[in-house]
Scaffold this motif. Structure first.
Motif, PDB file in Angstrom:
ATOM      1  N   GLU A 145      -8.089  -8.111   3.332  1.00 53.02           N
ATOM      2  CA  GLU A 145      -8.230  -8.781   2.033  1.00 53.02           C
ATOM      3  C   GLU A 145      -6.867  -9.053   1.414  1.00 53.02           C
ATOM      4  OE1 GLU A 145     -10.695  -6.354  -0.364  1.00 53.02           O
ATOM      5  OE2 GLU A 145     -12.550  -6.855   0.739  1.00 53.02           O
ATOM      6  N   MET A 146      -5.980  -8.053   1.439  1.00 55.14           N
ATOM      7  CA  MET A 146      -4.651  -8.231   0.867  1.00 55.14           C
ATOM      8  C   MET A 146      -3.845  -9.263   1.643  1.00 55.14           C
ATOM      9  SD  MET A 146      -2.540  -7.607  -1.468  1.00 55.14           S
ATOM     10  CE  MET A 146      -3.441  -6.297  -2.308  1.00 55.14           C
ATOM     11  N   PHE A 193       0.826  -1.203   0.000  1.00 58.15           N
ATOM     12  CA  PHE A 193       0.000   0.000   0.000  1.00 58.15           C
ATOM     13  C   PHE A 193       0.869   1.265   0.000  1.00 58.15           C
ATOM     14  CE2 PHE A 193      -3.113  -3.042   1.652  1.00 58.15           C
ATOM     15  CZ  PHE A 193      -4.183  -2.766   0.813  1.00 58.15           C
ATOM     16  N   ASP A 230      -8.244  -2.803   9.041  1.00 58.52           N
ATOM     17  CA  ASP A 230      -8.936  -2.270   7.861  1.00 58.52           C
ATOM     18  C   ASP A 230      -9.288  -3.408   6.912  1.00 58.52           C
ATOM     19  OD1 ASP A 230      -8.885  -1.028   4.951  1.00 58.52           O
ATOM     20  OD2 ASP A 230      -9.386   0.573   6.400  1.00 58.52           O
ATOM     21  N   GLU A 231     -10.449  -3.269   6.278  1.00 59.57           N
ATOM     22  CA  GLU A 231     -10.938  -4.333   5.379  1.00 59.57           C
ATOM     23  C   GLU A 231      -9.988  -4.566   4.218  1.00 59.57           C
ATOM     24  OE1 GLU A 231     -14.962  -5.466   2.807  1.00 59.57           O
ATOM     25  OE2 GLU A 231     -14.902  -3.641   4.050  1.00 59.57           O
ATOM     26  N   ARG A 232      -9.426  -3.472   3.648  1.00 60.62           N
ATOM     27  CA  ARG A 232      -8.495  -3.625   2.525  1.00 60.62           C
ATOM     28  C   ARG A 232      -7.234  -4.366   2.962  1.00 60.62           C
ATOM     29  NH1 ARG A 232      -7.775   2.493   0.919  1.00 60.62           N
ATOM     30  NH2 ARG A 232      -7.886   2.574   3.198  1.00 60.62           N
ATOM     31  N   PHE A 233      -6.797  -4.038   4.162  1.00 56.45           N
ATOM     32  CA  PHE A 233      -5.604  -4.712   4.681  1.00 56.45           C
ATOM     33  C   PHE A 233      -5.865  -6.211   4.871  1.00 56.45           C
ATOM     34  CE2 PHE A 233      -2.550  -6.066   7.797  1.00 56.45           C
ATOM     35  CZ  PHE A 233      -1.403  -5.353   7.485  1.00 56.45           C
TER      36      PHE A 233
END
Length: 245
Positions: free
Chosen positions: A208-209, A195, A203-206
């Motif tokens: 998922e990754m 990122f 965090d949701e993005r974290f």
């Protein structure tokens, strides 16, 4: 000395005195009535009263007799005192002084028969059989103890090996936990670099990754294991071919 004897003694003394100082012989009626008073009962009553006064213990007659090793009751006071068992007990404790017929102490034919029947059921084995059974039990118990001691000795001999194996497994588990923790930290660091800025791990993005990276890493590990397995198989086949040649 009773009254009758005492009166006769006094009369004879009086007659002797009269005859000594008188020239005439007194006339005595031949059939003079004599009154005899027997004081035997009075003497017995007095003796009983004296004995009663001597007893300063305050105990009842039965308890007093027990304290003086005598039969407590001369006459029966309840139904139990009429039983054969009670009379046997009295004779066994006081003997012939109890006044019990010794023949009551012998069992009757019916009692003997009942006792034989009871012992036949309660003790069905002979003395020899009982002794043999006890000897067999002692033998089995001794063998069981020897077997137990042998097992304990064998396990004690393996104790060092078991301790070593336990320490190795603990060390392996700790190493696996440590490796998993390091791998997790590396994945988190890779995601942060991906990122290019600081991002909350929640965090949701974290997340998922991170899941994507973990999936890729598991795939790579699986491929690496497969390649390692193939290399081992190839090496084994080459060794077998060399042995055949």
């Amino acid at each position: 000395m009773n009254i009758c004897v005492r009166n006769n003694f006094l009369r004879s003394n009086l007659m002797s005195s009269v005859c000594r100082f008188s020239t005439t012989v007194p006339e005595v009626e031949p059939n003079e009535p004599t009154f005899i008073i027997d004081d035997t009962e009075d003497a017995q009553a007095k003796e009983a009263e004296i004995q009663k006064k001597r007893n300063k213990s305050g105990l009842s007659k039965a308890h007093y007799n027990l304290m003086n090793d005598k039969r407590p009751y001369e006459e029966p006071h309840c139904l139990a005192h009429l039983t054969v068992k009670y009379h046997r007990k009295m004779y066994g404790k006081y003997g012939i002084a109890s006044g019990v017929n010794p023949s009551l102490c012998w069992p009757t034919k019916q009692e003997i028969q009942e006792r034989i029947e009871y012992e036949t059921v309660a003790f069905p084995y002979t003395i020899k059989e009982v002794m043999e059974s006890a000897a067999q039990r002692r033998k089995e118990e001794k063998l069981r103890i020897l077997q137990r001691d042998r097992e304990v000795a064998e396990k004690f001999a393996k104790l060092d090996a078991w301790k070593k194996d336990l320490h190795e497994r603990i060390a392996k588990k700790e190493a696996e936990v440590k490796a998993a923790k390091l791998k997790k930290e590396r994945l988190v660091e890779e995601v942060r670099r991906h990122f290019g800025f600081t991002l909350d791990p929640r965090d949701e993005r974290f997340q998922e990754m991170l899941a994507k990276r973990e999936k890729e890493q598991k795939k790579q590990e699986k491929l690496a294991k497969r390649e390692e397995k193939e290399k081992l198989m190839i090496a084994k086949l080459q060794q077998q071919s060399a042995e055949v040649k």
